[in-house]
Write an enzyme that holds these catalytic residues in place. Structure first.
Site, PDB file in Angstrom:
ATOM      1  N   ARG B  51       0.858  -1.195   0.000  1.00  0.00           N
ATOM      2  CA  ARG B  51       0.000   0.000   0.000  1.00  0.00           C
ATOM      3  C   ARG B  51       0.888   1.237   0.000  1.00  0.00           C
ATOM      4  NH1 ARG B  51      -2.695  -2.467   4.702  1.00  0.00           N
ATOM      5  NH2 ARG B  51      -4.032  -4.082   3.850  1.00  0.00           N
ATOM      6  N   ASP B  53       2.262   4.972  -0.267  1.00  0.00           N
ATOM      7  CA  ASP B  53       1.708   6.252   0.179  1.00  0.00           C
ATOM      8  C   ASP B  53       1.530   7.226  -0.989  1.00  0.00           C
ATOM      9  OD1 ASP B  53       1.332   5.863   2.898  1.00  0.00           O
ATOM     10  OD2 ASP B  53       3.410   6.376   3.398  1.00  0.00           O
ATOM     11  N   TYR B 120      12.972  -1.915  -2.756  1.00  0.00           N
ATOM     12  CA  TYR B 120      12.611  -0.510  -2.930  1.00  0.00           C
ATOM     13  C   TYR B 120      13.833   0.255  -3.416  1.00  0.00           C
ATOM     14  CZ  TYR B 120       8.088  -0.834  -0.558  1.00  0.00           C
ATOM     15  OH  TYR B 120       6.795  -1.127  -0.232  1.00  0.00           O
ATOM     16  N   ARG B 208      11.855   5.146   3.896  1.00  0.00           N
ATOM     17  CA  ARG B 208      12.017   6.603   3.963  1.00  0.00           C
ATOM     18  C   ARG B 208      12.778   7.021   5.221  1.00  0.00           C
ATOM     19  NH1 ARG B 208       6.057   8.683   2.989  1.00  0.00           N
ATOM     20  NH2 ARG B 208       7.044  10.621   3.703  1.00  0.00           N
TER      21      ARG B 208
END
Lengths: 265, 265
Positions: B51, B53, B120, B208
């Site tokens: 999911r 952002d 990622y 992040r």
């Protein structure tokens, strides 16, 4: 005392309805004027050099405005840029429009009327697989383009010609369709092809129609030499398709003939 | 007969309120489901692997859905992509979301539950002058970053650890904050720095927060070795800031452990 400012501006045209202020829709001029007015505390109207269309970008658009202001030149850009970016206190941020430079000019200077020439850049992404992240920033062509043929065709445009063939029908009626193209260039770097055109002025959609014609040449549908008869024919029907707006970038505006690439005095 | 499909999807997260469907705002899942439903003629609900952002991008998100459909696998992607791009008849266009691949899977396959690992990518643009055209696609850092220090710090994360230090407080309460990071990589190419992190799973905002910590290391505010005590402390306060969403890309999802980079069996 009245002061006259010249702005150099870059912008990402995605999501804007072009340069020119229009009621009810976001435009570059409107956004810029609103930010300038807020920072300077009075209603500002700017004169842009080029009225770029919706989706067209700029690295070096110019605009001038005048009035009585106390603000130092070097503070103006930062204040306006932060306002457009919606920057938080003390933070710098990057918005879709950015003033790169502010110069104080003589009172009679005008960003459009004083321009001696402009360079436009058109970006093509020539790849079997279009890049989704570039969809708003270039023209995606899947079939292989022959950039040598395109370069040769582009060179046929150089010089002073009646360019009626490259004028979109929606354009303003102008006195003359004669323009001087000082320099053209077609460069490939991997899958990226860039077309640069420098001239003393451009007709409506001229660079996009030139690009469409060059793309058809690069695909082998036209010969480089046939560009001569396209120009001679002075008929929009003989030229190629109009390339989409998102590949077009206003690169630079020149106010001195000596600065114009290809100008040989 | 019920069929089960696995989609590989890329998207530009700019302008979307993240992956997950929400009423009244554009989301990736919502846009994708609406297009699938229109093409397949029945209401489709997909299960996404991650999911992501708002503002986060993907080169290789995965999603599965099942139902009784007659459409050939190879026609589905084109029909959905053209619908999302608002393509004109007979023309191909590129929209902000694109199905790259459609695979038919066994009935019990689930895009999220069957995932064995993910990679990622985080993109940083390390330049004195931020690039306006990259503002939605990377994290702009003006001060020079020491990518060697960042690489060393990143390597300290590899292995199986309790990563509570990298979990944002807004995240879902999970049973465990233990994860295995198989591989990290920090590469510079000119002004572009890319951080790659491969793991068996990620906590909320984990990449992040890792990136924010690495940026502070690259700026000399932390030593590479101090990463060990950040992890040991299991306290979000010890880690760095949360890097902004627009630099983050979901690169790849693995369904076989043997495919996971850094997995050594």
């Amino acid at each position: 005392m009245e002061r006259n400012f010249l702005l150099t501006i870059e912008y990402d045209g995605t999501g804007f309805f072009g340069w020119q202020r229009q009621p009810g829709v976001p435009t570059i001029q409107g956004t810029l004027e609103d930010a300038l007015s807020a920072v300077l505390g009075k209603k500002i109207q700017v004169n842009g050099t080029s009225r770029t269309d919706a989706g067209v970008h700029a690295y070096g658009q110019r605009a001038s405005f005048s009035g009585e202001f106390g603000i130092p030149t070097d503070k103006l850009a930062l204040a306006v840029n932060n306002r457009i970016a919606g920057a938080m206190k003390g933070k710098m941020a990057t918005g879709p429009i950015r003033i790169k430079e502010v110069r104080e000019m003589p009172a009679d200077f005008h960003a459009r009327f004083n321009a001696k020439g402009k360079t436009y850049l058109y970006k093509i992404h020539n790849s079997k697989e279009p890049d989704l992240f570039l969809r708003n920033y270039c023209y995606a062509i899947r079939e292989p383009l022959d950039e040598e043929a395109m370069r040769l065709a582009a060179s046929r445009i150089e010089g002073t010609h009646d360019f009626q063939c490259f004028q979109a029908s929606g354009g303003t009626e102008r006195e003359t369709t004669v323009r001087t193209i000082y320099k053209t260039d077609v460069l490939r770097r991997g899958e990226d092809i860039s077309i640069r055109v420098t001239g003393d002025g451009f007709l409506y959609n001229m660079v996009r129609i030139i690009t469409g014609t060059l793309v058809e040449t690069g695909l082998g549908k036209r010969t480089p030499m046939s560009m001569d008869s396209v120009i001679r024919g002075r008929d929009r029907q003989n030229a190629g398709h109009t390339a989409p707006p998102q590949g077009l970038y206003l690169m630079e505006v020149y106010y001195e003939l000596q600065e114009v690439p290809g100008y040989d005095g």
